[in-house]
Design a protein around this motif. Sequence first.
Motif, PDB file in Angstrom:
ATOM      1  N   GLU A 296     -21.262 -17.886  45.733  1.00  0.00           N
ATOM      2  CA  GLU A 296     -22.219 -17.689  46.942  1.00  0.00           C
ATOM      3  C   GLU A 296     -22.323 -19.203  47.368  1.00  0.00           C
ATOM      4  OE1 GLU A 296     -25.777 -15.815  45.974  1.00  0.00           O
ATOM      5  OE2 GLU A 296     -24.667 -13.570  46.136  1.00  0.00           O
ATOM      6  N   ILE A 297     -22.596 -19.478  48.505  1.00  0.00           N
ATOM      7  CA  ILE A 297     -22.646 -20.850  49.087  1.00  0.00           C
ATOM      8  C   ILE A 297     -23.941 -21.175  48.729  1.00  0.00           C
ATOM      9  CG2 ILE A 297     -22.448 -22.472  51.090  1.00  0.00           C
ATOM     10  CD1 ILE A 297     -20.417 -20.720  52.028  1.00  0.00           C
ATOM     11  N   THR A 298     -24.244 -22.640  48.135  1.00  0.00           N
ATOM     12  CA  THR A 298     -25.590 -22.843  47.655  1.00  0.00           C
ATOM     13  C   THR A 298     -25.920 -24.362  48.374  1.00  0.00           C
ATOM     14  OG1 THR A 298     -24.800 -23.712  45.419  1.00  0.00           O
ATOM     15  CG2 THR A 298     -25.579 -21.509  45.728  1.00  0.00           C
ATOM     16  N   SER A 299     -24.961 -24.913  49.121  1.00  0.00           N
ATOM     17  CA  SER A 299     -25.379 -26.180  49.731  1.00  0.00           C
ATOM     18  C   SER A 299     -24.872 -26.314  51.133  1.00  0.00           C
ATOM     19  CB  SER A 299     -24.501 -27.010  48.788  1.00  0.00           C
ATOM     20  OG  SER A 299     -23.099 -27.468  48.984  1.00  0.00           O
ATOM     21  N   ASP A 300     -25.221 -27.430  51.770  1.00  0.00           N
ATOM     22  CA  ASP A 300     -24.445 -27.703  53.013  1.00  0.00           C
ATOM     23  C   ASP A 300     -23.250 -28.383  52.901  1.00  0.00           C
ATOM     24  OD1 ASP A 300     -26.863 -26.872  54.507  1.00  0.00           O
ATOM     25  OD2 ASP A 300     -27.854 -28.715  54.377  1.00  0.00           O
TER      26      ASP A 300
ATOM     27  N   ILE B  78     -12.767 -34.981  51.888  1.00  0.00           N
ATOM     28  CA  ILE B  78     -12.464 -33.626  52.226  1.00  0.00           C
ATOM     29  C   ILE B  78     -13.711 -32.852  52.365  1.00  0.00           C
ATOM     30  CG2 ILE B  78     -11.232 -31.421  51.634  1.00  0.00           C
ATOM     31  CD1 ILE B  78      -9.100 -33.393  49.979  1.00  0.00           C
ATOM     32  N   PRO B  79     -13.952 -31.958  53.379  1.00  0.00           N
ATOM     33  CA  PRO B  79     -15.136 -31.378  53.434  1.00  0.00           C
ATOM     34  C   PRO B  79     -15.302 -30.265  52.323  1.00  0.00           C
ATOM     35  CG  PRO B  79     -13.947 -30.727  55.419  1.00  0.00           C
ATOM     36  CD  PRO B  79     -13.088 -31.767  54.381  1.00  0.00           C
ATOM     37  N   HIS B  80     -16.526 -30.259  51.584  1.00  0.00           N
ATOM     38  CA  HIS B  80     -16.755 -29.357  50.566  1.00  0.00           C
ATOM     39  C   HIS B  80     -18.266 -28.464  50.685  1.00  0.00           C
ATOM     40  CE1 HIS B  80     -13.664 -31.714  48.442  1.00  0.00           C
ATOM     41  NE2 HIS B  80     -13.644 -30.707  47.549  1.00  0.00           N
ATOM     42  N   LYS B  81     -18.314 -27.395  50.085  1.00  0.00           N
ATOM     43  CA  LYS B  81     -19.626 -26.719  49.856  1.00  0.00           C
ATOM     44  C   LYS B  81     -19.717 -26.252  48.312  1.00  0.00           C
ATOM     45  CE  LYS B  81     -20.570 -25.330  54.622  1.00  0.00           C
ATOM     46  NZ  LYS B  81     -21.006 -23.993  55.406  1.00  0.00           N
ATOM     47  N   THR B  82     -20.851 -26.317  47.809  1.00  0.00           N
ATOM     48  CA  THR B  82     -20.980 -25.996  46.478  1.00  0.00           C
ATOM     49  C   THR B  82     -21.252 -24.420  46.488  1.00  0.00           C
ATOM     50  OG1 THR B  82     -22.252 -28.027  45.833  1.00  0.00           O
ATOM     51  CG2 THR B  82     -22.724 -26.156  44.379  1.00  0.00           C
ATOM     52  N   MET B  83     -20.679 -23.999  45.448  1.00  0.00           N
ATOM     53  CA  MET B  83     -20.864 -22.384  45.490  1.00  0.00           C
ATOM     54  C   MET B  83     -21.195 -22.197  43.922  1.00  0.00           C
ATOM     55  SD  MET B  83     -17.663 -21.207  47.467  1.00  0.00           S
ATOM     56  CE  MET B  83     -18.249 -19.483  47.917  1.00  0.00           C
ATOM     57  N   GLU B  84     -21.963 -21.073  43.949  1.00  0.00           N
ATOM     58  CA  GLU B  84     -22.430 -20.593  42.541  1.00  0.00           C
ATOM     59  C   GLU B  84     -22.059 -18.914  42.321  1.00  0.00           C
ATOM     60  OE1 GLU B  84     -26.158 -21.927  40.949  1.00  0.00           O
ATOM     61  OE2 GLU B  84     -25.900 -23.845  41.870  1.00  0.00           O
ATOM     62  N   LYS B  85     -21.964 -18.466  41.017  1.00  0.00           N
ATOM     63  CA  LYS B  85     -21.877 -17.014  40.657  1.00  0.00           C
ATOM     64  C   LYS B  85     -22.739 -16.876  39.211  1.00  0.00           C
ATOM     65  CE  LYS B  85     -18.354 -13.890  39.723  1.00  0.00           C
ATOM     66  NZ  LYS B  85     -16.891 -13.575  39.502  1.00  0.00           N
ATOM     67  N   SER B  86     -23.224 -15.930  38.878  1.00  0.00           N
ATOM     68  CA  SER B  86     -23.746 -15.367  37.773  1.00  0.00           C
ATOM     69  C   SER B  86     -22.735 -14.553  37.374  1.00  0.00           C
ATOM     70  CB  SER B  86     -25.072 -14.433  37.858  1.00  0.00           C
ATOM     71  OG  SER B  86     -26.100 -15.421  38.244  1.00  0.00           O
TER      72      SER B  86
END
Length: 143
Positions: free
Chosen positions: A122-126, A133-141
């Motif tokens: 799931e995306i957790t950042s802007d 290069i454009p990125h977004k932080t993502m996390e998973k349990s």
Amino acid sequence: MLKVKMAENQMEKEQAFDIRRKVFVEEQKVPLHIEMDEHDDGAIHFIAYQLEQPIAAGRIREVETGLGKVERVCVLSEYRGQHIGVMMMNEMEDYAQTNGIFRLKLNAQTHALAFYEKLGYEITSDEFMDADIPHKTMEKSLN
């Protein structure tokens, strides 16, 4: 025959580094000094082989107790679209779970967001820029 494994020796790590150089440095124009960083020594590296040919790489490292960071996941262009990235991620998640890591995060290039979302991230950042290069932080349990 496709095989994904943890890099167990210097030769296998160098094969992973070669794949990263081809994908990130040559293809995506990331400067080498950014791609190859201070975390390579302490990270656990993974590599995928088609027959005996190295074709994909990635690394994972524990950034705090129970939290791991997946980084540098890449597949050589001619092997993309064959679920090799999924196999790499599954292998790294299995490693994490068996080593006391119960949550993973990663910085995904925005073109790869859908790939990671399908794997439960799931995306957790802007959006932010990394190596232009454009990125977004993502996390998973991990269960």
